[in-house]
Design a protein around this motif. Structure first.
Motif, mmCIF file in Angstrom:
data_model
loop_
_atom_site.group_PDB
_atom_site.id
_atom_site.type_symbol
_atom_site.label_atom_id
_atom_site.label_comp_id
_atom_site.label_asym_id
_atom_site.label_seq_id
_atom_site.Cartn_x
_atom_site.Cartn_y
_atom_site.Cartn_z
ATOM 1 N N ARG A 90 0.855 -1.195 0.000
ATOM 2 C CA ARG A 90 0.000 0.000 0.000
ATOM 3 C C ARG A 90 0.888 1.240 0.000
ATOM 4 N NH1 ARG A 90 -5.269 -2.037 -0.681
ATOM 5 N NH2 ARG A 90 -5.570 -3.821 0.725
ATOM 6 N N GLU A 91 0.411 2.278 -0.660
ATOM 7 C CA GLU A 91 1.169 3.520 -0.698
ATOM 8 C C GLU A 91 1.045 4.305 0.602
ATOM 9 O OE1 GLU A 91 0.025 5.795 -4.047
ATOM 10 O OE2 GLU A 91 0.683 4.302 -5.537
ATOM 11 N N ARG A 92 -0.089 4.175 1.274
ATOM 12 C CA ARG A 92 -0.320 4.969 2.485
ATOM 13 C C ARG A 92 -0.754 4.045 3.617
ATOM 14 N NH1 ARG A 92 -2.571 7.708 -1.814
ATOM 15 N NH2 ARG A 92 -1.688 9.771 -2.251
ATOM 16 N N SER A 93 -0.571 4.518 4.846
ATOM 17 C CA SER A 93 -0.968 3.749 6.023
ATOM 18 C C SER A 93 -2.491 3.748 6.148
ATOM 19 C CB SER A 93 -0.347 4.353 7.283
ATOM 20 O OG SER A 93 1.068 4.362 7.185
ATOM 21 N N TRP A 94 -3.018 2.646 6.713
ATOM 22 C CA TRP A 94 -4.470 2.504 6.753
ATOM 23 C C TRP A 94 -5.118 3.465 7.734
ATOM 24 C CZ3 TRP A 94 -6.886 1.346 11.314
ATOM 25 C CH2 TRP A 94 -6.086 0.860 12.349
ATOM 26 N N ALA A 101 -9.322 5.537 2.543
ATOM 27 C CA ALA A 101 -10.078 5.661 1.294
ATOM 28 C C ALA A 101 -9.469 4.788 0.195
ATOM 29 C CB ALA A 101 -10.108 7.124 0.851
ATOM 30 N N GLU A 102 -8.143 4.717 0.181
ATOM 31 C CA GLU A 102 -7.487 3.867 -0.811
ATOM 32 C C GLU A 102 -7.863 2.405 -0.621
ATOM 33 O OE1 GLU A 102 -2.964 2.344 -1.944
ATOM 34 O OE2 GLU A 102 -3.268 3.959 -0.494
ATOM 35 N N ARG A 103 -7.924 1.960 0.627
ATOM 36 C CA ARG A 103 -8.277 0.572 0.881
ATOM 37 C C ARG A 103 -9.723 0.269 0.519
ATOM 38 N NH1 ARG A 103 -3.805 1.109 3.509
ATOM 39 N NH2 ARG A 103 -2.654 -0.657 4.376
ATOM 40 N N LEU A 104 -10.615 1.211 0.799
ATOM 41 C CA LEU A 104 -12.018 0.975 0.482
ATOM 42 C C LEU A 104 -12.254 0.932 -1.026
ATOM 43 C CD1 LEU A 104 -13.773 3.178 3.196
ATOM 44 C CD2 LEU A 104 -13.488 0.682 3.161
ATOM 45 N N ALA A 108 -8.378 -5.146 -4.257
ATOM 46 C CA ALA A 108 -7.701 -6.138 -3.426
ATOM 47 C C ALA A 108 -8.381 -6.253 -2.062
ATOM 48 C CB ALA A 108 -6.229 -5.766 -3.264
ATOM 49 N N THR A 109 -8.839 -5.122 -1.515
ATOM 50 C CA THR A 109 -9.531 -5.159 -0.227
ATOM 51 C C THR A 109 -10.819 -5.960 -0.326
ATOM 52 O OG1 THR A 109 -8.600 -3.010 0.365
ATOM 53 C CG2 THR A 109 -10.533 -3.739 1.588
ATOM 54 N N TRP A 110 -11.566 -5.772 -1.392
ATOM 55 C CA TRP A 110 -12.824 -6.493 -1.545
ATOM 56 C C TRP A 110 -12.588 -7.968 -1.838
ATOM 57 C CZ3 TRP A 110 -16.915 -4.173 0.245
ATOM 58 C CH2 TRP A 110 -16.900 -2.778 0.319
ATOM 59 N N ARG A 111 -11.482 -8.278 -2.470
ATOM 60 C CA ARG A 111 -11.144 -9.694 -2.632
ATOM 61 C C ARG A 111 -10.853 -10.332 -1.281
ATOM 62 N NH1 ARG A 111 -6.676 -10.646 -4.817
ATOM 63 N NH2 ARG A 111 -5.867 -8.598 -5.395
ATOM 64 N N LEU A 196 -6.233 -13.357 -1.370
ATOM 65 C CA LEU A 196 -5.497 -12.633 -0.328
ATOM 66 C C LEU A 196 -4.274 -11.902 -0.862
ATOM 67 C CD1 LEU A 196 -5.580 -15.090 2.716
ATOM 68 C CD2 LEU A 196 -7.028 -13.100 2.265
ATOM 69 N N GLY A 197 -3.680 -12.423 -1.912
ATOM 70 C CA GLY A 197 -2.483 -11.801 -2.468
ATOM 71 C C GLY A 197 -2.818 -10.746 -3.494
ATOM 72 N N PRO A 198 -1.790 -10.150 -4.089
ATOM 73 C CA PRO A 198 -2.014 -9.142 -5.124
ATOM 74 C C PRO A 198 -2.623 -9.754 -6.375
ATOM 75 C CG PRO A 198 0.333 -9.545 -4.792
ATOM 76 C CD PRO A 198 -0.379 -10.344 -3.777
ATOM 77 N N ASN A 199 -3.305 -8.925 -7.140
ATOM 78 C CA ASN A 199 -3.899 -9.356 -8.398
ATOM 79 C C ASN A 199 -2.788 -9.783 -9.352
ATOM 80 O OD1 ASN A 199 -4.922 -9.062 -11.213
ATOM 81 N ND2 ASN A 199 -6.806 -8.539 -10.138
#
Length: 424
Positions: A90-94, A101-104, A108-111, A196-199
């Protein structure tokens, strides 16, 4: 015909897959370990199913625990299966607004949510089923031991025949339990790698971009190194040879009273010095011609055409100059092709056409291209596998994602078309 070692390998395989083997213990432990991380999701889904329309707090808590659950699952896969599920960078901390907002917004988050809310409960159910299979198998296989504990008057007639069937079923369950655990572990591992991993497709795209950037950096570094060598040769060795030739010329002109043998040696040394200067000049031009950098591709190719041992019709229409790397590749393509024509084609004349295609990319098109076409009227039959220098030409073009097409029937003419992407 069976090999002597085949029975031994069969016995080894059977021993490695018995219910008491390390393989069975590992898969069983892995599937059972899926139950604790799935408990929050199971509780949240159960609450949502039994109390529809009420407070969604339990389910929201499950979603909030997603990073922690993902870490636990990765740890489970690595510790018990040795499977490394890569962490999503991730580029920024959660805990920052932008990071949240990036995570939402991230797919990958929805996966990961899909894994924890769907796959994880199913994996837990599979783990519970594996435990049940082991328990039923152990109970059935040991039914005779259990029956002897019961009083003799409680045993019904024909009980031994029934217990034989139960014992057989228990043994079969014990044999099937490791394979059920292995199947559950494989399905869980496949789902985790995908969710769980990257696309994978995006990861491949990122790697391709990184490789393209690193390759461009390598090409630029190689080009800078060639220019450094050219500058060192021009300012160092070439100047020393020029000074040596001048001194030998002065000596030949002023030392008139030397014996004929000494004059002959000076004359020979003077001639060799001038030839060395010419060869060094050709080498310097071959590394990176200064005219290419100063005046562009048209002037540099004009020099090559003028030095060719046959007439060359040159057409250059490129408008805006492409990048230095593409210019250098186009220059060396023409130079090496004309050298091959002079050595092998026995051609009387040749034409070189360099144009820039600014058509936008589309189906079958790659957009901004520099197209180099070299045509000669020689004997033809050029074969890249025949050691005519075309293999090196193909590699040089391929280093910048270019393409080369060679049409050379016996009897000629030979047409070599090279397309270089100007976007590099």
């Amino acid at each position: 015909m069976a090999t002597p070692g085949a029975p031994r390998r069969t016995y080894t395989w059977i021993a490695a897959h018995t219910p008491w083997s390390a393989w069975a213990r590992r898969n069983t432990t892995f599937t059972v370990a899926a139950i604790p991380p799935a408990l929050p999701a199971l509780l949240g889904l159960t609450y949502a199913a039994l109390a529809p329309g009420r407070s969604p707090v339990p389910l929201v808590l499950v979603l909030a625990l997603c990073p922690l659950l993902t870490t636990l699952q990765r740890s489970r896969f690595w510790a018990l299966l040795g499977l490394d599920v890569p962490e999503i960078v991730r580029e920024r901390s959660w805990w920052t607004p932008r990071g949240l907002a990036e995570r939402l917004r991230s797919e990958a988050t929805w996966r990961q949510y899909g894994y924890h809310l769907l796959v994880s409960p199913l994996a837990a159910a599979a783990g519970a089923l594996v435990v049940l299979i082991w328990a039923c198998g152990a109970a059935g296989a040991s039914v005779y031991a259990w029956c002897w504990i019961l009083p003799a008057d409680t045993r019904t007639p024909g009980w031994t025949g029934e217990y034989d069937l139960v014992t057989t079923a228990g043994v079969l369950l014990l044999l099937a339990a490791p394979w059920a655990a292995a199947l559950a572990a494989r399905l869980d591992a496949s789902a985790a790698a995908a969710l769980l991993g990257p696309n994978r497709s995006r990861e491949l795209e990122r790697r391709v971009e990184d490789l393209a950037e690193s390759r461009a950096g390598v090409l630029d570094a190689a080009d800078l190194e060639r220019r450094r060598i050219e500058r060192d040769l021009h300012d160092g060795a070439q100047q020393r040879l020029v000074a040596l030739a001048m001194n030998l010329g002065i000596a030949r002109a002023t030392l008139t009273d030397l014996p004929p043998e000494a004059k002959a040696v000076i004359d020979e040394a003077h001639r060799e010095a001038k030839e060395a200067i010419e060869e060094l000049g050709s080498l310097v031009r071959g590394l990176h011609p200064a005219v290419l950098e100063d005046r562009g591709l048209d002037a540099a190719l004009s020099g090559i055409a003028a030095r060719a041992p046959f007439p060359v019709e040159l057409t250059v229409d490129i408008g805006t100059r492409p990048g230095a790397t593409i210019e250098a590749v186009a220059y060396f393509v023409v130079s090496e092709t004309l050298a091959n024509v002079a050595k092998h084609a026995r051609a009387e004349r040749c034409s070189v056409r360099v144009v820039r295609d600014l058509a936008p990319g589309g189906a079958g098109r790659r957009g901004d291209l520099l197209r180099v076409t070299v045509t000669d009227d020689g004997v033809g039959g050029a074969d890249p596998a025949g050691g005519t220098g075309l293999v090196g030409l193909r590699k040089r073009v391929g280093s910048v994602d270019g393409t080369i097409m060679i049409h050379s029937p016996l009897g000629g003419p030979t047409v070599i078309t090279v397309e270089l992407p100007c976007a590099l």
